[in-house]
Design a protein around this motif. Structure first.
Motif, PDB file in Angstrom:
ATOM      1  N   LEU A   1       0.830  -1.210   0.000  1.00 24.48           N
ATOM      2  CA  LEU A   1       0.000   0.000   0.000  1.00 24.48           C
ATOM      3  C   LEU A   1       0.865   1.262   0.000  1.00 24.48           C
ATOM      4  O   LEU A   1       0.502   2.267  -0.624  1.00 24.48           O
ATOM      5  N   LEU A   2       1.982   1.209   0.669  1.00 28.15           N
ATOM      6  CA  LEU A   2       2.925   2.332   0.649  1.00 28.15           C
ATOM      7  C   LEU A   2       3.469   2.528  -0.764  1.00 28.15           C
ATOM      8  O   LEU A   2       3.547   3.655  -1.267  1.00 28.15           O
ATOM      9  N   PHE A   3       3.816   1.440  -1.416  1.00 30.68           N
ATOM     10  CA  PHE A   3       4.276   1.474  -2.799  1.00 30.68           C
ATOM     11  C   PHE A   3       3.211   2.098  -3.703  1.00 30.68           C
ATOM     12  O   PHE A   3       3.520   2.919  -4.578  1.00 30.68           O
ATOM     13  N   VAL A   4       1.956   1.720  -3.510  1.00 29.99           N
ATOM     14  CA  VAL A   4       0.856   2.270  -4.307  1.00 29.99           C
ATOM     15  C   VAL A   4       0.786   3.784  -4.133  1.00 29.99           C
ATOM     16  O   VAL A   4       0.640   4.529  -5.116  1.00 29.99           O
ATOM     17  N   GLN A   5       0.903   4.259  -2.903  1.00 31.62           N
ATOM     18  CA  GLN A   5       0.858   5.701  -2.660  1.00 31.62           C
ATOM     19  C   GLN A   5       2.016   6.417  -3.350  1.00 31.62           C
ATOM     20  O   GLN A   5       1.832   7.473  -3.953  1.00 31.62           O
ATOM     21  N   ILE A   6       3.215   5.840  -3.265  1.00 29.17           N
ATOM     22  CA  ILE A   6       4.407   6.489  -3.808  1.00 29.17           C
ATOM     23  C   ILE A   6       4.447   6.427  -5.336  1.00 29.17           C
ATOM     24  O   ILE A   6       4.641   7.445  -5.999  1.00 29.17           O
ATOM     25  N   ILE A   7       4.275   5.249  -5.889  1.00 29.69           N
ATOM     26  CA  ILE A   7       4.510   5.029  -7.319  1.00 29.69           C
ATOM     27  C   ILE A   7       3.255   5.217  -8.167  1.00 29.69           C
ATOM     28  O   ILE A   7       3.300   5.850  -9.212  1.00 29.69           O
ATOM     29  N   VAL A   8       2.143   4.667  -7.721  1.00 32.23           N
ATOM     30  CA  VAL A   8       0.943   4.658  -8.555  1.00 32.23           C
ATOM     31  C   VAL A   8       0.124   5.931  -8.382  1.00 32.23           C
ATOM     32  O   VAL A   8      -0.151   6.640  -9.361  1.00 32.23           O
ATOM     33  N   LEU A   9      -0.271   6.215  -7.161  1.00 33.50           N
ATOM     34  CA  LEU A   9      -1.157   7.361  -6.916  1.00 33.50           C
ATOM     35  C   LEU A   9      -0.397   8.691  -6.854  1.00 33.50           C
ATOM     36  O   LEU A   9      -0.944   9.735  -7.167  1.00 33.50           O
ATOM     37  N   ARG A  10       0.832   8.598  -6.377  1.00 37.43           N
ATOM     38  CA  ARG A  10       1.637   9.806  -6.143  1.00 37.43           C
ATOM     39  C   ARG A  10       0.881  10.801  -5.260  1.00 37.43           C
ATOM     40  O   ARG A  10       0.939  12.007  -5.450  1.00 37.43           O
ATOM     41  N   ARG A  11       0.184  10.245  -4.299  1.00 36.83           N
ATOM     42  CA  ARG A  11      -0.557  11.007  -3.297  1.00 36.83           C
ATOM     43  C   ARG A  11      -0.332  10.315  -1.963  1.00 36.83           C
ATOM     44  O   ARG A  11      -0.088   9.126  -1.895  1.00 36.83           O
ATOM     45  N   TRP A  12      -0.452  11.118  -0.894  1.00 37.11           N
ATOM     46  CA  TRP A  12      -0.194  10.603   0.444  1.00 37.11           C
ATOM     47  C   TRP A  12      -1.426  10.743   1.315  1.00 37.11           C
ATOM     48  O   TRP A  12      -2.159  11.713   1.207  1.00 37.11           O
ATOM     49  N   CYS A  13      -1.613   9.804   2.183  1.00 38.20           N
ATOM     50  CA  CYS A  13      -2.633   9.887   3.221  1.00 38.20           C
ATOM     51  C   CYS A  13      -1.898   9.770   4.557  1.00 38.20           C
ATOM     52  O   CYS A  13      -1.278   8.745   4.840  1.00 38.20           O
ATOM     53  N   THR A  14      -1.959  10.839   5.342  1.00 40.52           N
ATOM     54  CA  THR A  14      -1.264  10.856   6.624  1.00 40.52           C
ATOM     55  C   THR A  14      -1.731   9.712   7.518  1.00 40.52           C
ATOM     56  O   THR A  14      -0.920   9.060   8.186  1.00 40.52           O
ATOM     57  N   TRP A  15      -3.019   9.452   7.532  1.00 39.10           N
ATOM     58  CA  TRP A  15      -3.563   8.377   8.362  1.00 39.10           C
ATOM     59  C   TRP A  15      -3.040   7.023   7.892  1.00 39.10           C
ATOM     60  O   TRP A  15      -2.719   6.152   8.705  1.00 39.10           O
ATOM     61  N   CYS A  16      -2.951   6.849   6.584  1.00 37.95           N
ATOM     62  CA  CYS A  16      -2.445   5.593   6.028  1.00 37.95           C
ATOM     63  C   CYS A  16      -0.969   5.402   6.356  1.00 37.95           C
ATOM     64  O   CYS A  16      -0.534   4.290   6.665  1.00 37.95           O
TER      65      CYS A  16
END
Length: 152
Positions: A104-119
């Motif tokens: 899920l961290l990889f998805v945020q960094i590479i795919v979505l290029r968005r961050w969720c502080t809670w995640c």
């Protein structure tokens, strides 16, 4: 099992339960998730990656953190329940959760290029639990897996 590590596992899992419960509650109520650091939580928690096998990821988080909190609370009060098989089960669950958290961290960094502080907070708590569970585990994972394979 060292008491301090058990307490760390219990506290981290209760905090994780609170985070996953917060995300779940906001999604169910249809309310906007407030991100403390100004990241884009909405884009992450409503992305196509917010479900795994049609199950919301935060629901999996609630289940995971609840199981870990209950298990280690029981191990704390009833040390004899921490058998090799039960310890291996919690160790396995924690390892799978940690690997999924990395995904899920990889998805945020590479795919979505968005961050969720809670995640990100949940990923940190999952990492703390993973390291602490491995630290308190009295199992030699390689030997245990070999014994399972040899008994098949």
């Amino acid at each position: 099992m060292p008491l301090l590590n058990q307490l760390i596992i219990i506290i981290a899992s209760l905090l994780g339960l609170a985070v996953a419960g917060y995300i779940h509650g906001k999604k169910v109520a249809g309310e906007k998730l407030v991100c403390p650091v100004g990241t884009d939580c909405q884009a992450v928690i409503y992305s196509p990656y917010s479900k795994f096998l049609e199950i919301p990821v935060e629901s999996l988080g609630v289940f995971y953190y609840l199981i870990v909190a209950l298990s280690y609370t029981l191990f704390l009060f009833f040390p004899s329940w921490g058998t090799d098989n039960l310890s291996f089960a919690t160790l396995s669950l924690t390892t799978v959760a940690f690997i999924f958290s990395l995904y899920l961290l990889f998805v945020q960094i590479i795919v979505l290029r968005r961050w969720c502080t809670w995640c990100l907070g949940s990923a940190l708590l999952c990492t703390i639990i993973f390291v602490s569970v491995w630290t308190v585990s009295n199992l030699n994972l390689v030997s245990f897996i070999n014994s399972i394979i040899n008994n098949l």
